[in-house]
Design a protein around this motif. Structure first.
Motif, PDB file in Angstrom:
ATOM      1  N   PRO A 269       0.810  -1.234   0.000  1.00  0.00           N
ATOM      2  CA  PRO A 269       0.000   0.000   0.000  1.00  0.00           C
ATOM      3  C   PRO A 269       0.832   1.267   0.000  1.00  0.00           C
ATOM      4  O   PRO A 269       0.377   2.314  -0.476  1.00  0.00           O
ATOM      5  CB  PRO A 269      -0.838  -0.129   1.275  1.00  0.00           C
ATOM      6  N   ASP A 270       2.056   1.209   0.526  1.00  0.00           N
ATOM      7  CA  ASP A 270       2.884   2.409   0.584  1.00  0.00           C
ATOM      8  C   ASP A 270       3.457   2.809  -0.768  1.00  0.00           C
ATOM      9  O   ASP A 270       4.032   3.890  -0.880  1.00  0.00           O
ATOM     10  CB  ASP A 270       4.041   2.192   1.568  1.00  0.00           C
ATOM     11  N   SER A 271       3.337   1.921  -1.795  1.00  0.00           N
ATOM     12  CA  SER A 271       3.919   2.256  -3.087  1.00  0.00           C
ATOM     13  C   SER A 271       3.156   3.384  -3.788  1.00  0.00           C
ATOM     14  O   SER A 271       3.722   4.139  -4.562  1.00  0.00           O
ATOM     15  CB  SER A 271       3.936   1.018  -3.989  1.00  0.00           C
ATOM     16  N   GLY A 272       1.843   3.462  -3.564  1.00  0.00           N
ATOM     17  CA  GLY A 272       1.042   4.515  -4.176  1.00  0.00           C
ATOM     18  C   GLY A 272       0.678   4.274  -5.620  1.00  0.00           C
ATOM     19  O   GLY A 272       0.208   5.196  -6.294  1.00  0.00           O
ATOM     20  N   GLU A 273       0.893   3.049  -6.153  1.00  0.00           N
ATOM     21  CA  GLU A 273       0.604   2.747  -7.552  1.00  0.00           C
ATOM     22  C   GLU A 273      -0.543   1.762  -7.710  1.00  0.00           C
ATOM     23  O   GLU A 273      -0.806   1.306  -8.826  1.00  0.00           O
ATOM     24  CB  GLU A 273       1.858   2.163  -8.221  1.00  0.00           C
ATOM     25  N   MET A 322     -12.075  -1.099  -6.113  1.00  0.00           N
ATOM     26  CA  MET A 322     -12.829  -0.792  -4.904  1.00  0.00           C
ATOM     27  C   MET A 322     -12.213  -1.468  -3.683  1.00  0.00           C
ATOM     28  O   MET A 322     -12.076  -0.857  -2.611  1.00  0.00           O
ATOM     29  CB  MET A 322     -14.280  -1.236  -5.080  1.00  0.00           C
ATOM     30  N   PHE A 323     -11.796  -2.731  -3.832  1.00  0.00           N
ATOM     31  CA  PHE A 323     -11.146  -3.427  -2.731  1.00  0.00           C
ATOM     32  C   PHE A 323      -9.823  -2.759  -2.353  1.00  0.00           C
ATOM     33  O   PHE A 323      -9.457  -2.683  -1.174  1.00  0.00           O
ATOM     34  CB  PHE A 323     -10.887  -4.890  -3.111  1.00  0.00           C
ATOM     35  N   THR A 324      -9.112  -2.246  -3.356  1.00  0.00           N
ATOM     36  CA  THR A 324      -7.848  -1.559  -3.077  1.00  0.00           C
ATOM     37  C   THR A 324      -8.089  -0.286  -2.279  1.00  0.00           C
ATOM     38  O   THR A 324      -7.315   0.041  -1.365  1.00  0.00           O
ATOM     39  CB  THR A 324      -7.142  -1.234  -4.404  1.00  0.00           C
ATOM     40  N   VAL A 325      -9.149   0.417  -2.592  1.00  0.00           N
ATOM     41  CA  VAL A 325      -9.486   1.628  -1.816  1.00  0.00           C
ATOM     42  C   VAL A 325      -9.791   1.252  -0.361  1.00  0.00           C
ATOM     43  O   VAL A 325      -9.353   1.936   0.578  1.00  0.00           O
ATOM     44  CB  VAL A 325     -10.677   2.343  -2.474  1.00  0.00           C
ATOM     45  N   ILE A 326     -10.513   0.171  -0.149  1.00  0.00           N
ATOM     46  CA  ILE A 326     -10.827  -0.267   1.217  1.00  0.00           C
ATOM     47  C   ILE A 326      -9.549  -0.654   1.959  1.00  0.00           C
ATOM     48  O   ILE A 326      -9.365  -0.314   3.142  1.00  0.00           O
ATOM     49  CB  ILE A 326     -11.823  -1.434   1.175  1.00  0.00           C
ATOM     50  N   VAL A 327      -8.665  -1.365   1.259  1.00  0.00           N
ATOM     51  CA  VAL A 327      -7.403  -1.778   1.894  1.00  0.00           C
ATOM     52  C   VAL A 327      -6.569  -0.564   2.268  1.00  0.00           C
ATOM     53  O   VAL A 327      -5.999  -0.491   3.376  1.00  0.00           O
ATOM     54  CB  VAL A 327      -6.632  -2.720   0.948  1.00  0.00           C
ATOM     55  N   LEU A 328      -6.469   0.413   1.369  1.00  0.00           N
ATOM     56  CA  LEU A 328      -5.705   1.621   1.684  1.00  0.00           C
ATOM     57  C   LEU A 328      -6.344   2.400   2.819  1.00  0.00           C
ATOM     58  O   LEU A 328      -5.633   2.993   3.660  1.00  0.00           O
ATOM     59  CB  LEU A 328      -5.601   2.501   0.442  1.00  0.00           C
ATOM     60  N   ASN A 329      -7.644   2.389   2.884  1.00  0.00           N
ATOM     61  CA  ASN A 329      -8.327   3.073   3.986  1.00  0.00           C
ATOM     62  C   ASN A 329      -7.993   2.427   5.323  1.00  0.00           C
ATOM     63  O   ASN A 329      -7.724   3.113   6.315  1.00  0.00           O
ATOM     64  CB  ASN A 329      -9.837   3.037   3.729  1.00  0.00           C
ATOM     65  N   PHE A 330      -7.984   1.102   5.366  1.00  0.00           N
ATOM     66  CA  PHE A 330      -7.625   0.415   6.604  1.00  0.00           C
ATOM     67  C   PHE A 330      -6.146   0.587   6.928  1.00  0.00           C
ATOM     68  O   PHE A 330      -5.769   0.673   8.100  1.00  0.00           O
ATOM     69  CB  PHE A 330      -7.964  -1.080   6.479  1.00  0.00           C
ATOM     70  N   HIS A 331      -5.316   0.616   5.877  1.00  0.00           N
ATOM     71  CA  HIS A 331      -3.880   0.658   6.119  1.00  0.00           C
ATOM     72  C   HIS A 331      -3.445   1.972   6.754  1.00  0.00           C
ATOM     73  O   HIS A 331      -2.555   1.984   7.619  1.00  0.00           O
ATOM     74  CB  HIS A 331      -3.138   0.449   4.794  1.00  0.00           C
ATOM     75  N   MET A 453       1.344   2.542  18.276  1.00  0.00           N
ATOM     76  CA  MET A 453       1.993   1.604  17.373  1.00  0.00           C
ATOM     77  C   MET A 453       1.246   0.271  17.339  1.00  0.00           C
ATOM     78  O   MET A 453       1.065  -0.347  16.278  1.00  0.00           O
ATOM     79  CB  MET A 453       3.444   1.383  17.778  1.00  0.00           C
ATOM     80  N   GLU A 454       0.791  -0.148  18.471  1.00  0.00           N
ATOM     81  CA  GLU A 454       0.046  -1.400  18.513  1.00  0.00           C
ATOM     82  C   GLU A 454      -1.274  -1.279  17.754  1.00  0.00           C
ATOM     83  O   GLU A 454      -1.671  -2.188  17.014  1.00  0.00           O
ATOM     84  CB  GLU A 454      -0.211  -1.800  19.962  1.00  0.00           C
ATOM     85  N   MET A 455      -1.966  -0.128  17.885  1.00  0.00           N
ATOM     86  CA  MET A 455      -3.227   0.064  17.176  1.00  0.00           C
ATOM     87  C   MET A 455      -2.989   0.176  15.676  1.00  0.00           C
ATOM     88  O   MET A 455      -3.740  -0.386  14.863  1.00  0.00           O
ATOM     89  CB  MET A 455      -3.940   1.305  17.707  1.00  0.00           C
ATOM     90  N   ARG A 456      -1.919   0.900  15.276  1.00  0.00           N
ATOM     91  CA  ARG A 456      -1.596   0.973  13.849  1.00  0.00           C
ATOM     92  C   ARG A 456      -1.261  -0.402  13.293  1.00  0.00           C
ATOM     93  O   ARG A 456      -1.614  -0.746  12.158  1.00  0.00           O
ATOM     94  CB  ARG A 456      -0.433   1.930  13.626  1.00  0.00           C
ATOM     95  N   GLY A 457      -0.565  -1.195  14.084  1.00  0.00           N
ATOM     96  CA  GLY A 457      -0.278  -2.559  13.667  1.00  0.00           C
ATOM     97  C   GLY A 457      -1.538  -3.381  13.496  1.00  0.00           C
ATOM     98  O   GLY A 457      -1.642  -4.188  12.553  1.00  0.00           O
ATOM     99  N   GLU A 458      -2.521  -3.167  14.374  1.00  0.00           N
ATOM    100  CA  GLU A 458      -3.797  -3.864  14.225  1.00  0.00           C
ATOM    101  C   GLU A 458      -4.499  -3.453  12.946  1.00  0.00           C
ATOM    102  O   GLU A 458      -5.033  -4.295  12.204  1.00  0.00           O
ATOM    103  CB  GLU A 458      -4.690  -3.572  15.438  1.00  0.00           C
ATOM    104  N   TRP A 459      -4.522  -2.148  12.642  1.00  0.00           N
ATOM    105  CA  TRP A 459      -5.159  -1.676  11.418  1.00  0.00           C
ATOM    106  C   TRP A 459      -4.435  -2.209  10.175  1.00  0.00           C
ATOM    107  O   TRP A 459      -5.075  -2.632   9.202  1.00  0.00           O
ATOM    108  CB  TRP A 459      -5.188  -0.157  11.373  1.00  0.00           C
ATOM    109  N   ARG A 460      -3.109  -2.188  10.190  1.00  0.00           N
ATOM    110  CA  ARG A 460      -2.354  -2.670   9.033  1.00  0.00           C
ATOM    111  C   ARG A 460      -2.517  -4.177   8.855  1.00  0.00           C
ATOM    112  O   ARG A 460      -2.590  -4.667   7.720  1.00  0.00           O
ATOM    113  CB  ARG A 460      -0.886  -2.305   9.193  1.00  0.00           C
ATOM    114  N   PHE A 461      -2.576  -4.889   9.949  1.00  0.00           N
ATOM    115  CA  PHE A 461      -2.807  -6.325   9.840  1.00  0.00           C
ATOM    116  C   PHE A 461      -4.210  -6.612   9.292  1.00  0.00           C
ATOM    117  O   PHE A 461      -4.401  -7.524   8.481  1.00  0.00           O
ATOM    118  CB  PHE A 461      -2.621  -6.992  11.203  1.00  0.00           C
ATOM    119  N   ALA A 462      -5.185  -5.819   9.722  1.00  0.00           N
ATOM    120  CA  ALA A 462      -6.532  -5.957   9.166  1.00  0.00           C
ATOM    121  C   ALA A 462      -6.543  -5.646   7.671  1.00  0.00           C
ATOM    122  O   ALA A 462      -7.230  -6.325   6.886  1.00  0.00           O
ATOM    123  CB  ALA A 462      -7.496  -5.040   9.911  1.00  0.00           C
TER     124      ALA A 462
END
Length: 494
Positions: A269-273, A322-331, A453-462
């Protein structure tokens, strides 16, 4: 004696040879006039009329044998729904007014006359799409001594054909060519089939279409315009599209482009492409769909098979975006904007992650050692904080004792040294209090950072779990749509 005289006289020999040559030339000349006499006999002496239907009894129907020779399929225009073909018509009938004795005319058994000079059946293609309607070239008619007539006019025909695009490009087409007399009913002209199928022995192979057969059917029909019945013969050109061209130029590129959409879930997700790649794939599929739509007729009766496949792949690409937008939103969610719900932790990071066999990766031993060192340092700071807390009451207690003693007069004669000690204790107490406050701030900040950091890790894992789930959904949908479209076709690449 006469023979000897002739042979002995060279002049007589020469004269005899000249007479033989003249007789031969005269005989050949007489032989050449036989056809002229025959034509004069048939068309002038017998008063032949090409408007007369050649039957002995007007109540009888003239029988015409009909067949076609398919030479070439020039083009099949799907958009205009027209079949371009090169066909030879083969018509045979018997003309009772064109009979002669070959012995009377130097043994001539057949003649060739223009079609306009003799009676010919007015057979036309009913479903012609040509501007001239009749696309045949009127050649000569072969007339035999017994009255049989054979007429084989070639033609470039344009016939209407109802194109069925439901299975394009794996389709088969059946184009009818309907022939019959335009004015003669069945009581006057009996049109018969010479064979139950068209002649394809001299057919020229077509690169786009494969000829499967040309069956023929004879039928008698009544029309509303006329009380009589009319006979027609329908030849059905059964062809099958060769899909090798479309397979290499449309189907395989579309499959490759659709498989590239699965790479959306491989990019971090961090690539932005991710979004730009999905939109590019969607636009590429739209270009292929427009190329296919240009060759298809604008009809709403059926949707081509490849159009259904393109629609499925475009839906899949749209869902992947659409799924990519959802993933980026969670990330990119964090504690500053969103609070981690319990259902995300329970269902997504718990059950769904276990179902997809996803686990959090363990840390590297070096990172773990570094964390232990940082924690030990923090522990030392906390211990010092606790010691400062334990020293602070002692300092406060010592200060209170000195004050009480000073008030009771025990130190009435104290020197300046005691006062200096009291002021030093007060300054140390102030410094310890300030240090304690700073340590508390640092401890609270470290705890907050760890929680963040723990909460961000939870969001990124989700986000990773959702990304993996969307990958499997798109893979399944792509394989199912591709296999469903390919195996539902009547035939594959030919």
């Amino acid at each position: 004696m006469h023979v000897w005289t002739v042979m002995g006289n060279p002049r007589l020999v020469r004269l005899e040879m000249a007479l033989l040559i003249i007789l031969a030339v005269v005989r050949e000349t007489l032989q050449g006039t036989n056809e002229k006499r025959l034509l004069h006999y048939l068309f002038i002496e017998k008063h032949y009329n090409n408007l007369e239907r050649p039957v002995e009894n007007e109540s009888h129907a003239i029988q015409v044998s009909f067949s076609v020779v398919l030479q070439q399929i020039i083009d099949v225009d799907e958009k205009m729904q027209i079949l371009h073909s090169n066909v030879w018509l083969n018509m045979k009938w018997k003309d009772c007014n064109l009979i002669w004795n070959p012995e009377e005319f130097g043994g001539i058994t057949s003649i060739r006359v223009p079609a306009a000079k003799v009676w010919t059946p007015d057979i036309l293609m009913y479903n012609s799409a040509d501007e001239a309607f009749d696309g045949t070239f009127h050649t000569n008619v072969i007339v035999y001594s017994d009255g049989r007539c054979s007429w084989i006019p070639p033609g470039m025909f344009k016939s209407t054909c109802a194109i069925n695009i439901a299975w394009f490009p794996f389709d088969e087409q059946r184009c009818d060519m309907k022939f019959g007399s335009w004015t003669h009913p069945g009581q006057l002209l009996d049109l018969q089939l010479e064979s139950d199928k068209g002649d394809t022995s001299s057919f020229i192979r077509n690169g786009e279409w494969k000829l499967l057969g040309v069956p023929a059917v004879r039928s008698e029909r009544h029309y509303e315009c006329c009380p009589e019945f009319y006979i027609d013969i329908t030849f059905t050109v059964h062809i099958q599209r060769r899909t090798l061209y479309y397979g290499f130029n449309i189907i395989i590129p579309c499959v490759l482009i659709s498989s590239m959409s699965l790479l959306l879930f491989m990019l971090p997700p961090d690539s932005g492409e991710k979004i730009s790649l999905g939109v590019t794939i969607l636009l590429s599929l739209m270009v292929f769909l427009l190329l296919v739509a240009e060759t298809m007729p604008p009809t709403s009766d059926a949707v081509p098979l490849i159009g259904i496949y393109f629609c499925c792949i475009m839906v899949m690409c749209s869902l992947s975006v659409m799924f990519t937008v959802i993933v980026l939103n969670f990330h990119y969610r964090g504690p500053d904007t969103h609070r981690l719900p319990d259902w995300v932790r329970k269902y997504i990071n718990g059950w769904l992650a276990a179902g997809l066999q996803m686990k959090r990766h363990t840390r590297d031993p070096k990172d773990l050692h570094r964390d232990i060192v940082q924690r030990s340092r923090l522990r030392d700071v906390v211990l010092q904080d606790r010691q400062s807390r334990s020293l602070l009451p002692n300092v406060v207690e010592t200060d209170e004792d000195i004050g009480l003693r000073y008030e009771n007069g025990s130190y009435s004669g104290t020197s300046g040294v005691k006062r200096e000690e009291t002021s030093l204790m007060n300054s140390q107490r102030c410094e310890l209090i300030s240090i304690l406050k700073e340590l508390r701030k640092i401890t609270i900040r470290c705890k907050r950072e760890e929680e963040d950091m723990e909460m961000r890790g939870e969001w990124r894992f989700a986000a990773m779990v959702i990304d993996r789930l969307c990958l499997w959904i798109c893979v399944t949908f792509t394989l199912a749509s591709t296999m469903g479209v390919l195996f539902s076709a009547p035939h594959l690449i030919t």
